[in-house]
Design an enzyme around this catalytic site. Sequence first.
Site, PDB file in Angstrom:
ATOM      1  N   ASP A 103      -4.960  -3.930  12.013  1.00 23.09           N
ATOM      2  CA  ASP A 103      -4.573  -4.413  13.333  1.00 23.09           C
ATOM      3  C   ASP A 103      -5.029  -3.359  14.354  1.00 23.09           C
ATOM      4  O   ASP A 103      -5.167  -2.185  14.037  1.00 23.09           O
ATOM      5  CB  ASP A 103      -3.068  -4.671  13.408  1.00 23.09           C
ATOM      6  CG  ASP A 103      -2.700  -5.555  14.597  1.00 23.09           C
ATOM      7  OD1 ASP A 103      -3.605  -5.913  15.379  1.00 23.09           O
ATOM      8  OD2 ASP A 103      -1.505  -5.890  14.750  1.00 23.09           O
ATOM      9  N   ASP A 277       0.970 -12.072   7.886  1.00 21.43           N
ATOM     10  CA  ASP A 277       1.424 -10.713   7.564  1.00 21.43           C
ATOM     11  C   ASP A 277       2.790 -10.533   8.202  1.00 21.43           C
ATOM     12  O   ASP A 277       3.098 -11.175   9.207  1.00 21.43           O
ATOM     13  CB  ASP A 277       0.489  -9.644   8.142  1.00 21.43           C
ATOM     14  CG  ASP A 277       0.793  -9.376   9.612  1.00 21.43           C
ATOM     15  OD1 ASP A 277       0.375 -10.202  10.439  1.00 21.43           O
ATOM     16  OD2 ASP A 277       1.490  -8.403   9.915  1.00 21.43           O
ATOM     17  N   CYS A 315      11.279 -15.017 -12.439  1.00 17.92           N
ATOM     18  CA  CYS A 315      10.382 -14.148 -11.667  1.00 17.92           C
ATOM     19  C   CYS A 315       9.801 -13.082 -12.592  1.00 17.92           C
ATOM     20  O   CYS A 315      10.528 -12.491 -13.389  1.00 17.92           O
ATOM     21  CB  CYS A 315      11.133 -13.498 -10.505  1.00 17.92           C
ATOM     22  SG  CYS A 315      10.123 -12.327  -9.566  1.00 17.92           S
ATOM     23  N   CYS A 317       8.402 -10.230 -11.693  1.00 17.24           N
ATOM     24  CA  CYS A 317       8.281  -8.890 -11.105  1.00 17.24           C
ATOM     25  C   CYS A 317       9.027  -7.854 -11.944  1.00 17.24           C
ATOM     26  O   CYS A 317       9.883  -8.195 -12.748  1.00 17.24           O
ATOM     27  CB  CYS A 317       8.758  -8.887  -9.651  1.00 17.24           C
ATOM     28  SG  CYS A 317      10.525  -8.626  -9.456  1.00 17.24           S
ATOM     29  N   CYS A 320      12.921  -8.090 -11.721  1.00  9.87           N
ATOM     30  CA  CYS A 320      13.559  -9.219 -12.415  1.00  9.87           C
ATOM     31  C   CYS A 320      13.357  -9.165 -13.920  1.00  9.87           C
ATOM     32  O   CYS A 320      14.209  -9.628 -14.679  1.00  9.87           O
ATOM     33  CB  CYS A 320      13.040 -10.543 -11.858  1.00  9.87           C
ATOM     34  SG  CYS A 320      13.566 -10.824 -10.157  1.00  9.87           S
ATOM     35  N   HIS A 345      10.158  -7.022  -5.565  1.00 13.89           N
ATOM     36  CA  HIS A 345      10.520  -8.428  -5.791  1.00 13.89           C
ATOM     37  C   HIS A 345      10.139  -9.299  -4.587  1.00 13.89           C
ATOM     38  O   HIS A 345       9.539 -10.365  -4.748  1.00 13.89           O
ATOM     39  CB  HIS A 345      12.020  -8.593  -6.083  1.00 13.89           C
ATOM     40  CG  HIS A 345      12.437 -10.018  -6.023  1.00 13.89           C
ATOM     41  ND1 HIS A 345      12.246 -10.893  -7.077  1.00 13.89           N
ATOM     42  CD2 HIS A 345      12.924 -10.766  -4.995  1.00 13.89           C
ATOM     43  CE1 HIS A 345      12.628 -12.107  -6.704  1.00 13.89           C
ATOM     44  NE2 HIS A 345      13.043 -12.061  -5.447  1.00 13.89           N
TER      45      HIS A 345
HETATM   46  N1  PRF Z   1      -1.262  -8.866  18.479  1.00 14.51           N
HETATM   47  C1  PRF Z   1      -1.564  -7.865  17.609  1.00 14.51           C
HETATM   48  N2  PRF Z   1      -0.813  -7.639  16.514  1.00 14.51           N
HETATM   49  C2  PRF Z   1       0.269  -8.428  16.293  1.00 14.51           C
HETATM   50  C3  PRF Z   1       0.631  -9.466  17.157  1.00 14.51           C
HETATM   51  C4  PRF Z   1      -0.172  -9.707  18.328  1.00 14.51           C
HETATM   52  O1  PRF Z   1       0.073 -10.591  19.154  1.00 14.51           O
HETATM   53  C5  PRF Z   1       1.790 -10.053  16.621  1.00 14.51           C
HETATM   54  C6  PRF Z   1       2.541 -11.227  17.130  1.00 14.51           C
HETATM   55  N3  PRF Z   1       3.753 -10.878  17.735  1.00 14.51           N
HETATM   56  C7  PRF Z   1       2.079  -9.349  15.452  1.00 14.51           C
HETATM   57  N4  PRF Z   1       1.167  -8.373  15.266  1.00 14.51           N
HETATM   58  N5  PRF Z   1      -2.636  -7.112  17.837  1.00 14.51           N
HETATM   59 ZN    ZN Z   2      11.581 -10.620  -9.004  1.00 13.82          ZN
END
Ligand code: PRF
Ligand code: ZN
Length: 382
Positions: A103, A277, A315, A317, A320, A345
């Site tokens: 990110d 994510d 499960c 994992c 578990c 888990h």
């Molecule tokens: N932009 C970026 N990372 C993020 C978001 C976003 O809007 C969000 C959403 N809230 C999660 N992570 N760059």
């Molecule tokens: Zn588990």
Amino acid sequence: IKQKKIKLNEKPRPLEFTVLATHNFARASILKLPHGEVKTPVYMPVGTKGAMKGVTYQEMDDMGCKLLLANTYHLAYKPSGDLLEKVGGLHKFVNWKHNILTDSGGFQMVSLSQLSEVNEDGVTFESPYDKTIMHLRPEDSIHTQNQIGADIIMALDDVVRTTTVGPRMQEASERTTRWLDRDIAAHKRKEDQNLFPIVQGGIDPKLREQSLDDLIQREANGYAIGGLAGGEDKVDFWKTVAQCTAKLPNDKPRYLMGVGYPVDVVVCSCLGVDMFDCVFSTRTARFGTAFTDYGFLKLKNSEIANVFQPIQQGCQCQACKSYTQSYLHYLIAKEQVACHLISIHNLNYLIQLMLNLRQSIIDGKLIEFVNQFLKKWYQKEG
Ligand code: PRF
Ligand code: ZN
């Protein structure tokens, strides 16, 4: 017969996206990246600072994880882009042979809003650790992401709280597009790193539409939907996701940022999202809460002391396969390792949930899958 025109001399892309099966908007696909194939829809575990909280990358590998998330802002601070470049990138540094997505640092404008300031040039952060100043312009974010070397890198977006209204939301959304052009110009590794733009615009359909139009024109290899899961109404959230997935190109992956609540990933997969994510699974694990087919299980509750079954029957994992709820309940108060086991888990639960959902699309059984999932999730185990 309609035939797709094949463009000669088309540059090879570091990403191939093959849709294997669909059900309405939902898709089961294969996302081929420089470090191997990823089955989608997929949940990407978050290792913000180049490490998972309480789980090793080896354990992520054992769970079948093929795509991990890391964060540019935190890595730029430590160990720094220069160091990561020197060792040959984050994959090498942390010894992870599968894919990584970074990110851009945009989200930290909201999560560290007390310590950040934004203008047209970029963002300035004051470090929460040692008060040092970091300038993050689009060019800096991309340069650092080129040094980190992730398979997918994210555009630097101007992120405001989802519930912001008025001119600031419009400015942020339009600035995100202007920054995207600077990101694209700064991106030096187009042959082996995919830059995903991020659709913004809050929950305002007009702003979203404009953002979608502007970003789609730039013909990226994949797209992210940002600016959601920030306290807006569920209906607004779903409508906005649906608006974005309806318009984004069918032949490219779609990533919904920051969403990882089990019901949301199921609903949004049905709306055509391919990637998710969220830190929720590991964060909630550290508070002693486990995901199960029947909703959340609070392992701290006193009655758990008398439950001599695993968190989730069947499960596979580590937690578990080896331990009862009673033992985990006892461990929570004493040892860090309890958080570790519950994190494993929860991550395994989400990875398996996505694989099962995906298989149901391939088998033409998505309706049955969703029915079963919702029935169990909202029904106490009887
Ligand atoms: N932009 C970026 N990372 C993020 C978001 C976003 O809007 C969000 C959403 N809230 C999660 N992570 N760059
Ligand atoms: Zn588990």
